[in-house]
Design a protein around this motif. Structure first.
Motif, short mmCIF file in Angstrom:
data_model
loop_
_atom_site.label_atom_id
_atom_site.label_comp_id
_atom_site.label_asym_id
_atom_site.label_seq_id
_atom_site.Cartn_x
_atom_site.Cartn_y
_atom_site.Cartn_z
N ASP A 122 -3.61 8.98 1.38
CA ASP A 122 -4.31 8.32 2.49
C ASP A 122 -3.51 7.05 2.83
OD1 ASP A 122 -7.54 7.85 3.61
OD2 ASP A 122 -6.09 6.20 3.68
N PRO A 123 -3.06 6.89 4.07
CA PRO A 123 -2.15 5.77 4.38
C PRO A 123 -2.73 4.39 4.15
CG PRO A 123 -2.80 6.97 6.38
CD PRO A 123 -3.30 7.78 5.22
N ASP A 124 -4.06 4.25 4.09
CA ASP A 124 -4.64 2.92 3.87
C ASP A 124 -5.04 2.68 2.42
OD1 ASP A 124 -4.40 2.04 6.52
OD2 ASP A 124 -6.13 3.29 7.08
N ILE A 125 -4.75 3.65 1.57
CA ILE A 125 -5.10 3.48 0.15
C ILE A 125 -3.82 3.49 -0.68
CG2 ILE A 125 -6.41 4.36 -1.83
CD1 ILE A 125 -8.35 5.68 0.11
N TYR A 126 -3.65 2.43 -1.48
CA TYR A 126 -2.46 2.27 -2.31
C TYR A 126 -2.90 2.34 -3.78
CZ TYR A 126 0.00 0.68 1.87
OH TYR A 126 0.57 0.62 3.12
N ALA A 127 -1.94 2.57 -4.65
CA ALA A 127 -2.25 2.53 -6.09
C ALA A 127 -1.03 1.99 -6.81
CB ALA A 127 -2.60 3.93 -6.61
N ALA A 128 -1.27 1.30 -7.93
CA ALA A 128 -0.16 0.74 -8.71
C ALA A 128 -0.59 0.58 -10.16
CB ALA A 128 0.25 -0.62 -8.13
N GLY A 129 0.42 0.54 -11.04
CA GLY A 129 0.15 0.33 -12.46
C GLY A 129 -0.04 1.64 -13.20
#
Ligand SMILES: Cc1cc2nc3c(=O)[nH]c(=O)nc-3n(C[C@H](O)[C@H](O)[C@H](O)COP(=O)(O)OP(=O)(O)OC[C@H]3O[C@@H](n4cnc5c(N)ncnc54)[C@H](O)[C@@H]3O)c2cc1C
Length: 402
Positions: free
Chosen positions: A268-275
């Motif tokens: 989803d282009p407005d949802i990011y994830a990291a770690g």
């Protein structure tokens, strides 16, 4: 864009907030955290904090002044329970609903307990957060006989910390060698010797363990191979469970972790994830390390603001056990390795180099060789062709290969 929501308040979330503000974003930042303590680093928990060489306060990523300047709108302790990607909202356990323009999922991972019944036993511990560390430190005041289940990095660090405090320690590892997922057999042997020389007993191939509470709140560990052992407490360091359930429920592309591109963006282009929760874009699996959490989050935060910054870091992590600082650069890839070179200065200062068929470095384990790790980062990044003879030769100064 005026509203960013971040779920989780660990290493990745902290660096995302820092980056958003230092890059000039002045809209709202909402952070949802189910822990009361926020923006702290976990590596010292199993090392200096457990051994009381460092305080809990020293874990803070930022000063109180920095935190003030971030002007985060906190939702803690609270739990994000659902993401509606069409309505662009996050629902919290408390009943609140937060809308977002961009969302960062930084939910990390949890300590994995292989047998559910173990978590019901008193004096069985895991090590993931400050509370876990404080509980175990309290137990260490009186406990003398400690079992560690799991011979991975966290299990080995806890074993070393306990042994340094004079406790009797036994490690029960499911596999046939220590840290088998991340290092080669020769490094596993090095680790085994390190711990056995310090007086720790290691049980490999401990594939069938039963834990029971016995008199005076002790724990009986039944191991099919070595019989029954009684301990004051058991610490389970059996890997991590990726906290990906929010993303799965929101029908994002999820495998072992959340699939993201090099900008940290999910399906989803407005949802990011990291770690820990996000898959490393070029490796295709989750990397659970301090540096990955920080740098993937910095890249994702910049990308959210339109500064497309690809995350391509080479994995790097470290562990401290006894007198050894162990650094791991790159990843263990036995099928790509055509040569292993060991440069051994002495028993506690050595390097294991893994070269591909072109003699380029793909993985390195360095014991008390921090300067060489810095140099090797450049070799890896530039795919430098190396001479195995020089790597091995203690009379050759590797710094000449800068
Ligand atoms: C004991 C220990 C020792 C370590 N030692 C090393 C080391 O020596 N070197 C190294 O490189 N790495 C080490 N690591 C790994 C490193 O600390 C992690 O990779 C890093 O903390 C990951 O950061 P993160 O922000 O992704 O996740 P975390 O730091 O796990 O933060 C995630 C946060 O999100 C919260 N959360 C989860 N779900 C929700 C939800 N639905 N709603 C609200 N909040 C939620 C969690 O409770 C947690 O507070 C260690 C880890 C541990 C536990």
């Amino acid at each position: 864009m005026n509203k960013i929501v971040i779920v989780g308040a660990g290493q990745a979330a902290g660096w995302a907030v820092h980056t958003l503000r230092t890059q000039g974003y002045d809209g709202e930042i909402h952070v949802v955290s189910n822990e009361d303590s926020v923006f702290y680093e976990r590596p010292p928990l199993s090392k200096q904090v457990l051994s009381k060489e460092a305080t809990v306060e020293s874990l803070n990523l930022f000063t109180a002044e920095q935190l003030d300047e971030f002007s985060v709108i906190w939702h803690k302790p609270d739990l994000a329970v659902n993401i509606d990607k069409f309505a662009k909202t996050v629902q919290l356990k408390s009943g609140k609903t937060l809308s977002y323009d961009k969302l960062l999922i930084a939910t990390g991972s949890r300590a994995r307990i292989p047998v559910a019944q173990w978590s019901e036993l008193k004096n069985v511990y895991t090590m993931r957060d400050i509370q876990d560390c404080q509980n175990l430190a309290e137990q260490f005041k009186t406990a003398q006989n400690i079992a560690v289940i799991g011979g991975g990095w966290i299990g080995l660090e806890i074993a070393a910390t306990a042994r340094k405090q004079g406790k009797n320690v036994e490690i029960f590892e499911y596999g046939s060698r220590l840290c088998a997922r991340s290092v080669s057999p020769e490094v596993s042997i090095f680790l085994k010797n390190l711990h056995e020389d310090a007086g720790t007993k290691i049980h490999l191939n401990a594939t069938q363990l039963n834990l029971n509470e016995v008199e005076s709140q002790k724990i009986e560990v039944q191991n099919v191979d070595s019989g029954t052992h009684i301990f004051d407490c058991v610490v389970v360091g059996a890997g991590a469970q990726i906290a990906k359930e929010l993303a799965t429920a929101a029908s994002l592309d999820v495998k072992d972790g959340i699939v993201v591109n090099e900008y940290g963006q999910s399906s989803d282009p407005d949802i990011y994830a990291a770690g820990d929760v996000a898959i490393h874009p070029s490796l295709g699996y989750c990397i659970q390390s301090w540096a990955n959490a920080q740098n993937q989050a910095i890249s994702a935060a910049k990308s959210m603001l339109g500064d497309l910054t690809p995350y391509q870091d080479i994995p790097w992590l470290w562990s401290d056990q006894y007198q050894c600082n162990i650094q791991i650069l790159g990843t263990y890839q036995p099928e790509q390795t055509s040569q292993v070179v060991i440069r051994k200065t002495n028993s506690t200062q050595q390097c294991f180099f893994y070269l591909n068929e072109k003699n380029q470095l793909i993985n390195m384990i360095a014991v008390n060789e921090a300067k060489l790790v810095k140099l090797a980062k450049r070799w890896l990044a530039s795919a430098k062709e190396l001479d195995p003879q020089q790597l091995q030769d203690l009379d050759f100064n590797l710094m000449k290969l800068k």
